[in-house]
Design a protein around this motif. Structure first.
Motif: not given
Length: 522
Positions: A331-347, A487-497
Motif C-alpha cells: 500500500e505504500v507502493a500504491r501511495a507512491f504511484t497514486a500520487s502521480g509524482k515520481r520520487p527523485r530517488r528510485s524506490v 501505511v501513511k507514516l511509512n509512505y511519508a518517511i519513504a517519500r521524504a527520504l
C-alpha cells in the motif's frame, strides 16, 4: 457451478456486515486476508504456499504500477538457501584433573548446528570470557582454548549495540580474532527472562537457514549451549563461582573472568539440505537522482504448520507477523504511484524470504543487491506492527543512528506522535528484524512499530503472550484503521527520504557507521 456463483457473493458480503471498512482499510485487509489465509498454511520458507505468496506479491506490485526490480528484468530474486540442524544430540564432556563429567542433553546442554563444519569435534581448556566483548579479552589467554560466554553483552552499551554484540556470530568472530577454537554459549539472566534454555530444548533440533556461500567471517564455532544447570557443572570446582557470575550479571557489575581449570570435549554433527526461495523486488524509477535507491522492505514468510493449539489449530497464519507488514509495503507502493509524482530517488519494494530463519533473504539481498552496490542509500523496514490499538507513539529501531532519525521524528510529530526508545532492550529487537541486514551492509536503516504509550504496552504484551508465533495470529486481530495510519507514516518517511536533497548519512562517530561504513557522517 450455478450454486457456487450464487454463494460466492454471500461469502464475500458476510464480513462487510460485521465491519464497515473504508476503501483504504479494505485494500489493506484484502492483502492480509489472502496471505494469512489457512490455504497459505503459514507461508513457511521453501513451501509451495510461500511460492504462491511470492507470485501474489509480484502481481500486486504490477497492479499498482511498479516495474520488475529483480535480476534480468524479473520480479523474483532467487535466494540459494542452505538449511541445517543438529543431526543428533552431540556430546559434551568435562574433565577436571582425573574426574570426568558427562553432560546430559536437554538438561545441561544442547548442541548447536555448525553448517561450515558438519562433523565438528573440539577439545580444549575452557576460559570464561564474560560476554565475549573485545574489552573482556584484555589479559585473557585464549589461543587454542574454548571460550565460554553469556548470551548477552555488557549492559552499559546502548540497547541496539548490546543486542548486536550479544549475537553468537559477533561473539564467535571476536573469539576467533583472539585465537579461540570454539565457543560454549551460556544462558544468562537476560536470556533466561526471554528465551530460557528450557523453552529452547523442544526446538533444539529445529532447522535454521543461511544462504549458500554466506561468509562466516572466520568465526570460532559456537557449538554448544548450556542452561543454568549445565553452567553450574562447568564452573564447579573453579575459582570463578557460577552464582557470583549470575549475581554480577544481574547487578550490572563487571563479571569475573579467567580460566575455569577444566577441559571440554564436544561434538556437534549437522544435517544439511539445499533449497531455493525468492525475494520479490518491485521498482519505481526516480527522476534526477534515479541512480540512488531507497528500499522499503517487509518479510513475506512465516513459520508454517506446527503443534496444535488448545483448539486443535495447526496453521500459524502470521497475519500480524508479517502479512500486515507486507500488505503495508504494497500500500505504500500504491501511495507512491497514486500520487502521480515520481520520487527523485528510485524506490525498491522488497518482499524478502526466510526472515523467520534468521534474516536470510534480506541478508542475501543486502550482500547481493539487484542494483549497483553502493547505490542503496536507506532502508525502511516494516515488520510485525502490532495493530490492535490506537497507537500514540512509535518505536523506531535505528532512528538515533543516522540522519533518518530527524526525518522520522518530523513525520511522527506531524501525525501527533512521539518517538519512544526501545522499551525492552533485553529482547534484542534491533538484531531480529530485516533492517539489521542493511545496517550490516553499511546502509542507514530503520524499522518502525507502534509504541507502548497509552494502551500500547498492554496490547503489545498481550499479542506477545497470546498470539506471537501461534495459530491465533489471524486477520481478526487487526484494527485496519490503525493499519492505514501505519501505511501513511511509512509512505511519508519513504517519500521524504526519496525526495531529500542529501542522501541519508550515519551520525558522526556512530558505532555502526564506524563498524560497517568505515566512518560516521561527513
Amino acid at each position: 457451478m450455478r450454486k457456487a456463483l450464487i454463494l460466492l457473493p454471500l461469502l464475500f458480503a458476510a464480513p462487510a456486515l460485521a465491519q464497515e471498512l473504508t476503501p483504504a482499510e479494505a485494500a489493506l485487509k484484502a492483502h492480509v486476508a489472502f496471505l494469512a489465509s489457512d490455504a497459505m498454511r503459514g507461508r513457511d520458507t521453501g513451501s509451495p504456499e510461500l511460492a504462491v505468496a511470492e507470485q501474489y506479491a509480484a502481481a500486486q506490485m504490477l497492479a499498482v504500477g511498479l516495474k520488475p526490480g529483480g535480476p534480468n528484468g524479473a520480479w523474483l530474486q532467487p535466494v540459494p538457501l542452505l538449511a541445517y540442524k543438529p543431526a543428533d544430540h552431540g556430546s559434551l564432556v568435562l574433565k577436571r584433573g582425573s574426574a570426568e563429567t558427562i553432560l546430559e542433553w536437554g538438561k545441561d546442554y544442547i548442541p548447536r548446528a555448525v553448517p561450515s563444519n558438519p562433523k565438528l569435534s573440539l577439545s580444549g581448556p575452557v576460559v570464561f570470557a564474560g560476554y565475549g566483548s573485545e574489552a573482556e579479552y584484555k589479559g585473557l589467554h585464549v589461543k587454542g582454548a574454548i571460550v565460554a560466554v553469556l548470551r548477552d553483552a555488557p549492559h552499559s552499551n546502548a540497547s541496539d549495540v548490546r543486542a548486536h554484540l550479544g549475537t553468537p556470530v559477533e561473539q564467535s568472530r571476536t573469539a576467533a580474532a583472539h585465537g579461540a577454537i570454539g565457543i560454549i554459549l551460556i544462558e544468562g539472566n537476560a536470556r533466561h527472562a526471554i528465551y530460557s534454555f528450557a523453552a529452547t530444548v523442544p526446538h533444539a533440533q529445529s532447522e535454521a537457514m543461511t544462504w549458500q556461500g554466506s561468509p562466516d567471517g572466520g568465526a570460532a564455532p559456537a557449538f554448544s549451549y548450556l542452561g543454568f544447570d549445565g553452567a553450574a557443572r562447568l564452573f564447579a570446582g573453579s575459582k570463578i563461582k557460577w552464582d557470583e557470575v549470575l549475581a554480577a550479571d544481574k547487578a550490572d557489575r563487571k563479571l569475573p573472568l579467567g580460566p575455569l581449570g577444566v577441559t571440554a570435549t564436544g561434538t556437534a554433527n549437522t544435517a544439511l539440505r539445499t533449497l531455493t526461495s525468492n525475494n520479490v523486488v518491485g521498482l519505481i524509477e526516480g527522476t534526477d537522482k534515479k541512480a540512488e535507491y531507497v528500499v522499503i522492505s517487509a518479510h513475506l514468510d512465516h513459520v508454517g504448520v506446527g503443534d496444535p493449539d488448545a483448539k486443535g489449530d495447526t496453521i500459524y497464519n502470521g497475519a500480524m507477523d508479517n502479512a500486515v507488514g507486507t500488505a503495508s509495503m504494497l500500500e505504500v507502493a500504491r501511495a507512491f504511484t497514486a500520487s502521480g509524482k515520481r520520487p527523485r530517488r528510485s524506490v525498491l519494494f522488497v518482499a524478502v524470504t526466510a526472515e523467520e530463519q534468521g534474516l536470510v533473504g534480506s541478508d542475501y539481498f543486502a550482500a547481493n543487491p539487484t542494483v549497483p552496490k553502493g547505490s542503496i542509500v536507506a532502508d525502511v523496514n516494516l515488520d510485525m506492527p502490532v495493530l490492535t490499538y490506537k497507537f500514540e507513539d512509535l518505536v523506531v529501531y535505528g532512528a538515533d543512528r543516522t540522519s533518518i532519525g530527524p526525518t522520522v521524528a518530523a513525520v511522527a510529530r506531524a501525525e501527533g506522535l512521539t518517538l519512544t526508545p526501545d522499551p525492552a532492550p533485553e529482547q534484542a529487537s534491533f538484531v531480529r528484524s530485516d533492517h539489521y541486514s542493511f545496517v550490516r551492509a553499511g546502509i542507514p536503516a530503520v524499522s518502525l512499530e507502534p509504541g507502548p504509550k497509552g494502551p500500547g504496552k498492554a496490547a503489545i504484551d498481550a499479542f506477545g503472550e497470546k498470539h506471537y508465533h501461534q495459530p491465533s495470529d489471524e486477520v481478526a486481530l487487526i484494527d485496519f484503521s490503525q493499519g492505514v495510519r501505519f501505511v501513511k507514516l511509512n509512505y511519508a518517511i519513504a517519500r521524504a527520504l526519496a525526495d531529500g536533497d542529501q542522501r541519508p548519512l550515519w551520525n558522526k562517530g556512530d558505532f555502526f557507521g564506524l563498524l560497517y561504513n568505515g566512518a560516521g557522517a561527513k
